[in-house]
Design a protein around this motif. Structure first.
Motif, PDB file in Angstrom:
ATOM      1  N   GLY A 327      -6.767  -6.729   0.508  1.00 51.48           N
ATOM      2  CA  GLY A 327      -6.704  -5.535   0.067  1.00 51.48           C
ATOM      3  C   GLY A 327      -5.164  -4.625   0.697  1.00 51.48           C
ATOM      4  N   PHE A 328      -5.149  -4.775   1.980  1.00 52.53           N
ATOM      5  CA  PHE A 328      -3.810  -4.125   2.713  1.00 52.53           C
ATOM      6  C   PHE A 328      -2.525  -4.492   1.848  1.00 52.53           C
ATOM      7  CE2 PHE A 328      -6.776  -3.002   6.195  1.00 52.53           C
ATOM      8  CZ  PHE A 328      -6.546  -1.493   6.126  1.00 52.53           C
ATOM      9  N   ILE A 329      -2.563  -6.041   1.680  1.00 49.98           N
ATOM     10  CA  ILE A 329      -1.317  -6.441   1.018  1.00 49.98           C
ATOM     11  C   ILE A 329      -1.244  -5.738  -0.382  1.00 49.98           C
ATOM     12  CG2 ILE A 329      -0.106  -8.435   0.204  1.00 49.98           C
ATOM     13  CD1 ILE A 329      -1.661 -10.161   2.733  1.00 49.98           C
ATOM     14  N   LEU A 330      -2.200  -6.017  -1.012  1.00 55.41           N
ATOM     15  CA  LEU A 330      -1.852  -5.292  -2.439  1.00 55.41           C
ATOM     16  C   LEU A 330      -1.817  -3.611  -2.340  1.00 55.41           C
ATOM     17  CD1 LEU A 330      -4.964  -7.113  -4.358  1.00 55.41           C
ATOM     18  CD2 LEU A 330      -2.516  -7.687  -4.349  1.00 55.41           C
ATOM     19  N   LEU A 331      -2.370  -3.038  -1.451  1.00 51.40           N
ATOM     20  CA  LEU A 331      -2.256  -1.727  -1.439  1.00 51.40           C
ATOM     21  C   LEU A 331      -0.779  -1.547  -1.163  1.00 51.40           C
ATOM     22  CD1 LEU A 331      -3.461   1.315  -1.137  1.00 51.40           C
ATOM     23  CD2 LEU A 331      -3.791   0.912   1.493  1.00 51.40           C
ATOM     24  N   ALA A 332      -0.317  -2.108  -0.169  1.00 45.03           N
ATOM     25  CA  ALA A 332       1.015  -1.728   0.184  1.00 45.03           C
ATOM     26  C   ALA A 332       2.258  -2.007  -0.983  1.00 45.03           C
ATOM     27  CB  ALA A 332       1.663  -2.472   1.448  1.00 45.03           C
ATOM     28  N   ALA A 333       1.893  -3.177  -1.621  1.00 45.36           N
ATOM     29  CA  ALA A 333       2.790  -3.579  -2.701  1.00 45.36           C
ATOM     30  C   ALA A 333       2.524  -2.973  -3.817  1.00 45.36           C
ATOM     31  CB  ALA A 333       2.429  -4.975  -3.117  1.00 45.36           C
ATOM     32  N   SER A 334       1.248  -2.286  -4.242  1.00 40.90           N
ATOM     33  CA  SER A 334       1.118  -1.505  -5.655  1.00 40.90           C
ATOM     34  C   SER A 334       1.757  -0.102  -5.249  1.00 40.90           C
ATOM     35  CB  SER A 334      -0.498  -1.557  -5.680  1.00 40.90           C
ATOM     36  OG  SER A 334      -1.236  -1.082  -4.721  1.00 40.90           O
ATOM     37  N   LEU A 335       1.438   0.463  -4.126  1.00 41.77           N
ATOM     38  CA  LEU A 335       2.056   1.947  -3.951  1.00 41.77           C
ATOM     39  C   LEU A 335       3.551   1.736  -3.858  1.00 41.77           C
ATOM     40  CD1 LEU A 335      -0.071   3.122  -0.863  1.00 41.77           C
ATOM     41  CD2 LEU A 335      -0.044   3.697  -3.055  1.00 41.77           C
ATOM     42  N   LEU A 336       4.356   0.485  -3.549  1.00 44.53           N
ATOM     43  CA  LEU A 336       5.799   0.602  -3.497  1.00 44.53           C
ATOM     44  C   LEU A 336       6.254   0.600  -5.019  1.00 44.53           C
ATOM     45  CD1 LEU A 336       8.410  -0.001  -2.080  1.00 44.53           C
ATOM     46  CD2 LEU A 336       8.040  -2.409  -1.912  1.00 44.53           C
ATOM     47  N   VAL A 337       5.538  -0.418  -5.833  1.00 43.15           N
ATOM     48  CA  VAL A 337       5.798  -0.397  -7.195  1.00 43.15           C
ATOM     49  C   VAL A 337       5.483   0.885  -7.863  1.00 43.15           C
ATOM     50  CG1 VAL A 337       5.254  -1.752  -9.296  1.00 43.15           C
ATOM     51  CG2 VAL A 337       5.588  -2.958  -7.084  1.00 43.15           C
ATOM     52  N   LEU A 338       4.329   1.596  -7.579  1.00 43.79           N
ATOM     53  CA  LEU A 338       4.017   2.836  -8.158  1.00 43.79           C
ATOM     54  C   LEU A 338       4.959   3.801  -7.855  1.00 43.79           C
ATOM     55  CD1 LEU A 338       0.638   4.015  -8.429  1.00 43.79           C
ATOM     56  CD2 LEU A 338       2.259   5.818  -7.719  1.00 43.79           C
ATOM     57  N   CYS A 339       5.439   3.961  -6.749  1.00 47.12           N
ATOM     58  CA  CYS A 339       6.369   4.905  -6.531  1.00 47.12           C
ATOM     59  C   CYS A 339       7.671   4.738  -7.136  1.00 47.12           C
ATOM     60  CB  CYS A 339       6.596   5.067  -4.968  1.00 47.12           C
ATOM     61  SG  CYS A 339       4.878   5.944  -4.132  1.00 47.12           S
ATOM     62  N   THR A 340       8.172   3.407  -6.890  1.00 51.15           N
ATOM     63  CA  THR A 340       9.578   3.015  -7.590  1.00 51.15           C
ATOM     64  C   THR A 340       9.428   3.379  -8.807  1.00 51.15           C
ATOM     65  OG1 THR A 340       9.631   1.372  -5.694  1.00 51.15           O
ATOM     66  CG2 THR A 340      11.064   1.306  -7.823  1.00 51.15           C
ATOM     67  N   CYS A 341       8.240   2.830  -9.606  1.00 50.63           N
ATOM     68  CA  CYS A 341       8.392   2.983 -11.099  1.00 50.63           C
ATOM     69  C   CYS A 341       8.546   4.512 -11.439  1.00 50.63           C
ATOM     70  CB  CYS A 341       6.942   2.471 -11.795  1.00 50.63           C
ATOM     71  SG  CYS A 341       7.208   0.752 -11.820  1.00 50.63           S
ATOM     72  N   LEU A 342       7.595   5.313 -10.577  1.00 48.26           N
ATOM     73  CA  LEU A 342       7.280   6.929 -11.003  1.00 48.26           C
ATOM     74  C   LEU A 342       9.064   7.411 -10.724  1.00 48.26           C
ATOM     75  CD1 LEU A 342       5.557   8.904 -11.918  1.00 48.26           C
ATOM     76  CD2 LEU A 342       4.939   9.567  -9.322  1.00 48.26           C
ATOM     77  N   VAL A 343       9.525   7.054  -9.752  1.00 52.44           N
ATOM     78  CA  VAL A 343      10.980   7.576  -9.400  1.00 52.44           C
ATOM     79  C   VAL A 343      12.007   7.301 -10.744  1.00 52.44           C
ATOM     80  CG1 VAL A 343      12.972   7.598  -8.118  1.00 52.44           C
ATOM     81  CG2 VAL A 343      10.813   7.741  -7.112  1.00 52.44           C
ATOM     82  N   LEU A 344      11.795   6.018 -11.199  1.00 55.14           N
ATOM     83  CA  LEU A 344      12.528   5.531 -12.491  1.00 55.14           C
ATOM     84  C   LEU A 344      12.142   6.142 -13.818  1.00 55.14           C
ATOM     85  CD1 LEU A 344      12.736   1.746 -11.776  1.00 55.14           C
ATOM     86  CD2 LEU A 344      14.555   3.425 -11.481  1.00 55.14           C
ATOM     87  N   ILE A 345      10.808   6.621 -13.911  1.00 55.61           N
ATOM     88  CA  ILE A 345      10.505   7.343 -15.006  1.00 55.61           C
ATOM     89  C   ILE A 345      10.862   8.908 -14.973  1.00 55.61           C
ATOM     90  CG2 ILE A 345       8.462   8.348 -16.214  1.00 55.61           C
ATOM     91  CD1 ILE A 345       6.862   5.619 -15.076  1.00 55.61           C
ATOM     92  N   VAL A 346      10.856   9.367 -13.739  1.00 53.03           N
ATOM     93  CA  VAL A 346      11.481  10.906 -13.777  1.00 53.03           C
ATOM     94  C   VAL A 346      12.904  10.755 -13.944  1.00 53.03           C
ATOM     95  CG1 VAL A 346      11.588  12.589 -12.242  1.00 53.03           C
ATOM     96  CG2 VAL A 346       9.506  11.386 -12.364  1.00 53.03           C
TER      97      VAL A 346
END
Length: 602
Positions: A327-346
């Motif tokens: 869960g901690f591994i997926l949490l860190a990876a998903s947050l990283l991808v989520l923030c990166t994708c959100l910055v790219l979208i913006v």
């Protein structure tokens, strides 16, 4: 003879201090023809008219046109790809939270004595939804408990209210990714706050009514009795069909273990799915060890075909790691991808939506019907939000996609508000179809819980949207947005207080009994209501109040201002990200500005 300069002296020049500061700092959002307030400031919530500074299509050469088409195509592909990964990261984030908190959520749901308290049921619904990051999972647990007679329908109503409140945390988390720009963060956080404020206000109004007269339970029972149930309905699965090929390769969870954690039927097995179906072929055994040689029958001839389980194909198949570590591994990876994708979208939206394109998109989304049908535009937005959420089958994805669009000034807060309300309705219709697909022994309970969820959101729309004067979530969200633009730590404080600390405090008091909860919570609620009433009278009818209560000047500074708290947070913050913007400091000390000093007469 005056030998010093003060801010009270009006300079003869036309140089304005605020305009000078904005000119120096280059604040975002001050360009264009945005509406101007009475004091000369630009309204940060308005959508200004944009001017296309680039060349028109007729002025471009052939090579320029080809280059513009290729660039537009690449931007569109990048935007769609980032949006796809963004949605997949949200799904993985939900799986991570389920691995981290589903066992805890199940233990919380098992305490039926606590759930009998309406306030405790509300905060438990909030906490469980925050833990598992999925309102569908929380609703499934509630349905299973009601069908198993572990929870009554009346006790499940506050839990459903809490589930509805807890689902708004996703958009709040997404808005935090735009905290780098104060102007974007103001609008993005205000957009996420309007969803949470609506859910909280609706729950706080309907919870006492439900405890006293049970209108939602009775209305759902009437609707259930008037309808002839035909099981077998299924909600559309368009979004999951697109994202499942990628998300299933990362991790797969056993839904039966998650649901059983609340009903007490779960074992200590892992939530990570290891077997996905069976293979009906017979297992080739050692024929020399059966039959006449072994003095017994041969299983291949005398017994049915043995089914061989098929292992799942994903990243954590057969892992030796515990659910918490995964869960901690997926949490860190998903947050990283989520923030990166959100910055790219913006960034891509800011690059694409310019000039005429941006103005056309804004006009289509934010335009109202001509008089006298302008009031229909909001209700059409509610239907659009409900339809898109029904198609996407995820309110979290829809609301999380609206928030960055608000940050880049594509959607106004007044238009996003009915879209969020429609999203609440859309997710309940999806849950209703999912309830119709339940087994026959759970059908009645599942449909009634889904109807309660639907009527709760419908009552919220009747309360906070139908009458324009009562659309309180909009000004409250703007107030939150303005506060977070000046004090960014307010966003974290709102997130922790609304979805963690206050629910945990109420849950802890509910464990001590209803008497302790009423003794502590009752005076606090009365104090808050009196404070709100006095604040309203101070603004509109100060003559009705005693002279001492006409202002809060008699209170200590830390009780009536955020400045002492901001200084405390600024000392603890390692960088200047939490400090107020420099423009505010410059406006407060205009005598430090050399250009203003030069314009003064000695």
């Amino acid at each position: 003879m005056p030998n010093s300069l003060t801010c009270a002296q009006a300079p003869p020049a036309t140089l304005d201090t605020v305009g000078l500061v904005d000119q120096r700092l280059g604040n975002a959002g001050t360009s264009g023809s945005a509406p101007i307030l009475e004091d000369g400031d630009v309204d940060p919530w308005a959508l200004p008219q944009l001017k296309d500074a680039g060349q028109s299509w007729k002025e471009l050469s052939t090579a320029g046109r080809v280059l513009q088409v290729v660039a537009g195509f690449l931007k569109a592909c990048g935007l769609l790809g980032s949006l796809y990964l963004f949605i997949c990261s949200l799904d993985t984030l939900s799986s991570a939270f389920q691995l981290l908190g589903s066992k805890v959520a199940g233990d919380i749901f098992k305490d039926n004595v606590v759930l009998s308290n309406p306030v405790a049921g509300l905060v438990i619904g909030v906490l469980v939804t925050v833990l598992v990051q999925s309102s569908s999972t929380s609703s499934s647990i509630v349905v299973s408990m009601v069908a198993s007679k572990l929870l009554t329908v009346r006790a499940s109503v506050p839990v459903i209210m809490g589930v509805n409140v807890g689902t708004s945390i996703t958009s709040t988390l997404v808005s935090m990714a735009q905290s780098g720009d104060r102007d974007e963060f103001r609008r993005a956080f205000g957009g996420s706050a309007v969803h949470g404020v609506f859910n909280w206000l609706t729950a706080l109004i309907l919870l006492p009514l439900e405890s006293a007269a049970a209108p939602l339970e009775r209305l759902s029972a009437l609707a259930l009795g008037a309808a002839s149930l035909q099981p077998g309905g299924h909600a559309p699965d368009i979004l999951k069909v697109l994202t499942r090929p990628l998300t299933r390769l990362i991790v797969q969870l056993d839904a039966d273990v998650i649901t059983g954690s609340g009903t007490g039927n779960a074992t200590n097995s892992s939530l990570i799915k290891r077997w996905c179906g069976t293979n009906g072929q017979t297992t080739a055994g050692n024929r020399s060890n059966c039959g006449a040689a072994a003095g017994g029958p041969c299983p291949e001839r005398d017994s049915p075909a043995a089914e061989e389980p098929l292992p799942c194909r994903h990243l954590f198949e057969g892992t030796a790691l515990a659910d918490l570590a995964v869960g901690f591994i997926l949490l860190a990876a998903s947050l990283l991808v989520l923030c990166t994708c959100l910055v790219l979208i913006v960034k891509l939206l800011n690059s694409t939506l310019r000039g005429r394109i941006a103005q056309a998109v804004r006009t289509v989304i934010n335009a109202d019907f001509p008089f006298p049908l302008g009031w229909l535009s909001g209700y059409l937005a509610i239907l659009a939000g409900a339809g898109l959420t029904f198609v996407l089958q995820s309110s979290s994805v829809f609301t999380a996609a609206i928030v960055p669009l608000m940050g880049v000034r594509v959607i106004s807060l007044e238009r996003a508000y009915p879209l969020f309300l429609g999203s609440n309705i859309g997710t309940t219709t999806t849950a209703l179809l999912a309830a119709l697909a339940s087994p026959s022994d759970m059908l009645i309970s599942a449909v009634q819980v889904a109807l309660i969820h639907f009527f709760f959101n419908l009552a919220g729309i009747l309360l906070w949207y139908v009458v324009p004067v009562l659309r309180l979530p909009i000004p409250l969200a703007k107030r939150f947005g303005d506060l977070t633009a000046r004090y960014r730590w307010v966003a974290i404080a709102y997130l922790l207080l609304s979805f963690l600390l206050l629910p945990l405090a109420a849950f802890g008091l509910s464990l001590a009994g209803s008497t302790a909860l009423a003794a502590v919570g009752g005076p606090l609620v009365v104090l808050v209501l009196l404070t709100v009433l006095v604040a309203i009278l101070q603004r509109h009818r100060p003559a009705w109040l005693p002279r001492r209560l006409r202002s809060w000047a008699w209170l200590p500074l830390w009780l009536r201002s955020l400045e002492p708290w901001d200084r405390l947070v600024s000392r603890c913050c390692p960088c200047k990200a939490c400090s107020p913007p420099q423009a505010a400091a410059k406006e407060a000390r205009c005598y430090e500005n050399p250009e203003v000093l030069a314009s003064q007469q000695l």
